[in-house]
Design an enzyme around this catalytic site. Structure first.
Site, PDB file in Angstrom:
ATOM      1  N   ARG A 244      33.556  46.271  28.486  1.00 19.45           N
ATOM      2  CA  ARG A 244      34.830  46.684  29.083  1.00 19.45           C
ATOM      3  C   ARG A 244      35.009  48.208  29.022  1.00 19.45           C
ATOM      4  NH1 ARG A 244      39.026  41.836  27.295  1.00 19.45           N
ATOM      5  NH2 ARG A 244      38.917  40.743  29.297  1.00 19.45           N
TER       6      ARG A 244
ATOM      7  N   GLY B 272      36.510  38.513  29.095  1.00 17.63           N
ATOM      8  CA  GLY B 272      35.986  39.412  28.070  1.00 17.63           C
ATOM      9  C   GLY B 272      34.902  38.735  27.245  1.00 17.63           C
TER      10      GLY B 272
ATOM     11  N   GLY C  64      41.526  35.501  32.249  1.00 20.66           N
ATOM     12  CA  GLY C  64      42.820  35.036  32.734  1.00 20.66           C
ATOM     13  C   GLY C  64      43.181  35.718  34.053  1.00 20.66           C
TER      14      GLY C  64
HETATM   15  N1  LIG Z   1      35.607  24.330  20.944  1.00 22.37           N
HETATM   16  C1  LIG Z   1      36.126  25.516  20.629  1.00 22.37           C
HETATM   17  N2  LIG Z   1      36.995  25.653  19.609  1.00 22.37           N
HETATM   18  C2  LIG Z   1      37.506  26.856  19.290  1.00 22.37           C
HETATM   19  N3  LIG Z   1      37.214  28.009  19.938  1.00 22.37           N
HETATM   20  C3  LIG Z   1      36.365  27.926  20.961  1.00 22.37           C
HETATM   21  C4  LIG Z   1      35.772  26.699  21.369  1.00 22.37           C
HETATM   22  N4  LIG Z   1      34.964  26.951  22.419  1.00 22.37           N
HETATM   23  C5  LIG Z   1      35.034  28.264  22.658  1.00 22.37           C
HETATM   24  N5  LIG Z   1      35.856  28.868  21.783  1.00 22.37           N
HETATM   25  C6  LIG Z   1      36.168  30.315  21.669  1.00 22.37           C
HETATM   26  O1  LIG Z   1      36.731  30.789  22.884  1.00 22.37           O
HETATM   27  C7  LIG Z   1      36.724  32.196  22.814  1.00 22.37           C
HETATM   28  C8  LIG Z   1      36.796  32.797  24.204  1.00 22.37           C
HETATM   29  O2  LIG Z   1      37.907  32.271  24.901  1.00 22.37           O
HETATM   30  P1  LIG Z   1      38.768  33.077  25.984  1.00 22.37           P
HETATM   31  O3  LIG Z   1      39.651  32.044  26.619  1.00 22.37           O
HETATM   32  O4  LIG Z   1      39.423  34.261  25.350  1.00 22.37           O
HETATM   33  O5  LIG Z   1      37.661  33.547  27.043  1.00 22.37           O
HETATM   34  P2  LIG Z   1      37.431  34.942  27.761  1.00 22.37           P
HETATM   35  O6  LIG Z   1      36.164  34.855  28.498  1.00 22.37           O
HETATM   36  O7  LIG Z   1      37.528  36.069  26.779  1.00 22.37           O
HETATM   37  O8  LIG Z   1      38.642  35.097  28.747  1.00 22.37           O
HETATM   38  P3  LIG Z   1      39.830  36.203  28.704  1.00 22.37           P
HETATM   39  O9  LIG Z   1      39.231  37.439  29.291  1.00 22.37           O
HETATM   40  O10 LIG Z   1      40.927  35.576  29.521  1.00 22.37           O
HETATM   41  O11 LIG Z   1      40.234  36.367  27.280  1.00 22.37           O
HETATM   42  C9  LIG Z   1      35.459  32.553  22.038  1.00 22.37           C
HETATM   43  O12 LIG Z   1      35.807  33.430  20.986  1.00 22.37           O
HETATM   44  C10 LIG Z   1      34.942  31.190  21.512  1.00 22.37           C
HETATM   45  O13 LIG Z   1      34.573  31.221  20.143  1.00 22.37           O
HETATM   46  O1  LIG Z   2      41.033  39.530  27.092  1.00 25.88           O
HETATM   47  C1  LIG Z   2      41.819  39.457  28.051  1.00 25.88           C
HETATM   48  O2  LIG Z   2      41.872  38.450  28.798  1.00 25.88           O
HETATM   49  C2  LIG Z   2      42.683  40.639  28.406  1.00 25.88           C
HETATM   50  O3  LIG Z   2      42.356  41.773  27.658  1.00 25.88           O
HETATM   51  C3  LIG Z   2      44.161  40.277  28.229  1.00 25.88           C
HETATM   52  O4  LIG Z   2      44.437  39.986  26.878  1.00 25.88           O
HETATM   53  P1  LIG Z   2      45.639  38.995  26.529  1.00 25.88           P
HETATM   54  O5  LIG Z   2      45.237  37.604  26.964  1.00 25.88           O
HETATM   55  O6  LIG Z   2      45.840  39.115  25.041  1.00 25.88           O
HETATM   56  O7  LIG Z   2      46.861  39.471  27.309  1.00 25.88           O
END
Ligand SMILES: Nc1ncnc2c1ncn2[C@@H]1O[C@H](COP(=O)(O)OP(=O)(O)OP(=O)(O)O)[C@@H](O)[C@H]1O
Ligand SMILES: O=C(O)[C@H](O)COP(=O)(O)O
Length: 403
Positions: A37, A360, A384
């Protein structure tokens, strides 16, 4: 939407430019485990600095509770930005206080500063318009121009994303322009079969997206923390797994709608479980057990999709013409729970379709698990944010950049 190119052609030398970035990077203590990022915002910061702007970079990191919390300091991200730029980057230890004011006042043309985590101030995320506005007023005093480039946060109606651009001449940065350009393709003329894979941990945020995706995608694969609310909705026990109890009625409705409309809603058939969450620091062996999706013991937690599900999901991705994937399939940060995420990443790299990875942690997973970024059609910095864009929602941080 005016872009940074127009700003650059107007001339920015000597002007203070506020760049709202998304430097919300994964950290292990103060060590950044994936700097994607930060790299993503470099084109904007470099272009502004090269044109002689006084660049003020701002971001949130994690979810601190509206007050300073050293665990969420942006200092490591500021240091990394300096390394990547090959220049000194000043760091203000507050957001709108004495440190920020004097740091910005001390900038010379072409210099870059980072201010501390915006979420250390309760005004940033407040639901109260006046409170957010008051914080935005103070941020506005730090700059002459606003550049929105934090694509990962454009779905948040936060002071620095939504209220601040209304107070300054505003432009979209290179990252936002690129992200929107690619994601638009998935909303306009999507090639089918269109398969969406969803996982991750921000379950409450992302379950609602399924409502819209059921009308748009041909196939939805559910993994990660998201899966257990679906399994529970089918009547299975999920033990200590992540569960969004209040959304069970909505999820039951999704299952029924999918059945009627012919959209394939694919759930795990097996899962890796353990009595405790793994130690992500030591990465000590976790010895998970594999159980069928309808046989999760009451004292166990589901932490990755199982081997049969890996094969199933790879087969469901094989013929896709378009794939969007957000959210790791398991707790990939621990090697014992990384196989599900690896299998989906591998299926995307093997695909001949157009593949987009968003988020991310999803993007970090692809890189830290050793995949070649070039093997994907696009790696979005927003999870998101990209999901809500695909839903067709008006995103506050994009709407605020419109003229
Ligand atoms: N079964 C599970 N139980 C708990 N945590 C989980 C499980 N599967 C995945 N994860 C966790 O989900 C996290 C990532 O989720 P997240 O929804 O934040 O995705 P993202 O790609 O970062 O999207 P965003 O950019 O919206 O945050 C990771 O840290 C991972 O360890
Ligand atoms: O990791 C993300 O999806 C963005 O940085 C937004 O973070 P947030 O879900 O804590 O608003």
């Amino acid at each position: 939407m005016k872009t940074i190119d127009e700003l650059l052609s107007e001339g920015v030398a000597g002007r203070r430019v506020f760049v709202r970035a998304d430097l919300n990077v994964p950290l292990d203590g103060t060590t950044i485990t994936d700097d994607g990022r930060i790299r993503a915002v470099l084109p904007t910061v470099e272009a502004l600095a090269a044109a002689g702007a006084r660049v003020v970079v701002a971001s949130h990191l994690g979810r601190p509770k509206g007050a300073p919390d050293p665990a969420f300091s942006l200092a490591p991200a500021a240091a990394r930005l300096g390394e990547l730029l090959g220049a000194d980057v000043a760091f203000a230890t507050d957001t709108v206080g004495e440190s920020a004011t004097s740091t910005v006042a001390g900038l010379t043309d072409g210099q870059v500063a980072v201010i501390e985590n915006l979420r250390f101030n309760a005004g940033e995320t407040s639901k109260d318009d006046a409170e957010r506005g008051a914080f935005a007023d103070r941020l506005a005093a730090l700059a002459d121009v606003y550049v929105g480039d934090g694509f990962g946060a454009v779905h948040r109606k936060h002071a620095s994303v939504f209220d601040l651009p209304a107070r300054l001449p505003h432009y979209a940065g290179h990252l936002i322009a690129t992200e929107v350009g690619v994601l638009k393709k998935l909303t306009e003329d999507v090639k089918r079969p269109y398969v969406v894979a969803l996982g991750g941990a921000k379950v409450s945020d992302k379950l609602a997206v399924i409502d819209e995706l059921l009308d748009k995608a041909d196939r939805l694969l559910i993994g990660g923390g998201m899966a257990y609310t679906f399994l529970k909705a089918k009547g299975y026990e999920v033990g200590k797994s992540l569960l969004q109890e209040d959304q069970l009625p909505a999820v039951r409705e999704y299952l029924e709608r999918a059945e009627k409309s012919g959209v394939e809603l694919v759930l795990p058939v097996d899962t890796l479980v353990s009595g405790e969450f793994p130690d992500l620091k030591t990465k000590a062996p976790a010895h998970p057990a594999t159980v069928a999706a309808d046989a999760i013991p009451a004292d166990q937690e589901g932490l990755d999709i199982g081997p049969e599900t890996r094969k199933l999901y790879a087969s469901k991705l094989a013929d896709a013409a378009t794939v969007f994937w957000n959210g790791p399939m398991g707790v990939f940060e621990h090697p014992d729970y990384a196989e599900g995420t690896k299998a989906v990443a591998q299926a995307l790299t093997d695909s001949r379709g157009f593949t987009v990875v968003g988020g991310g942690d999803s993007a970090a997973a692809v890189r830290t698990l050793g995949f070649d970024e070039q093997a994907f059609g696009h790696i979005s910095t927003g999870g998101g944010a990209s999901l809500e864009y695909l839903e067709g929602k008006t995103l506050p941080g994009l709407a605020a950049l419109e003229d």
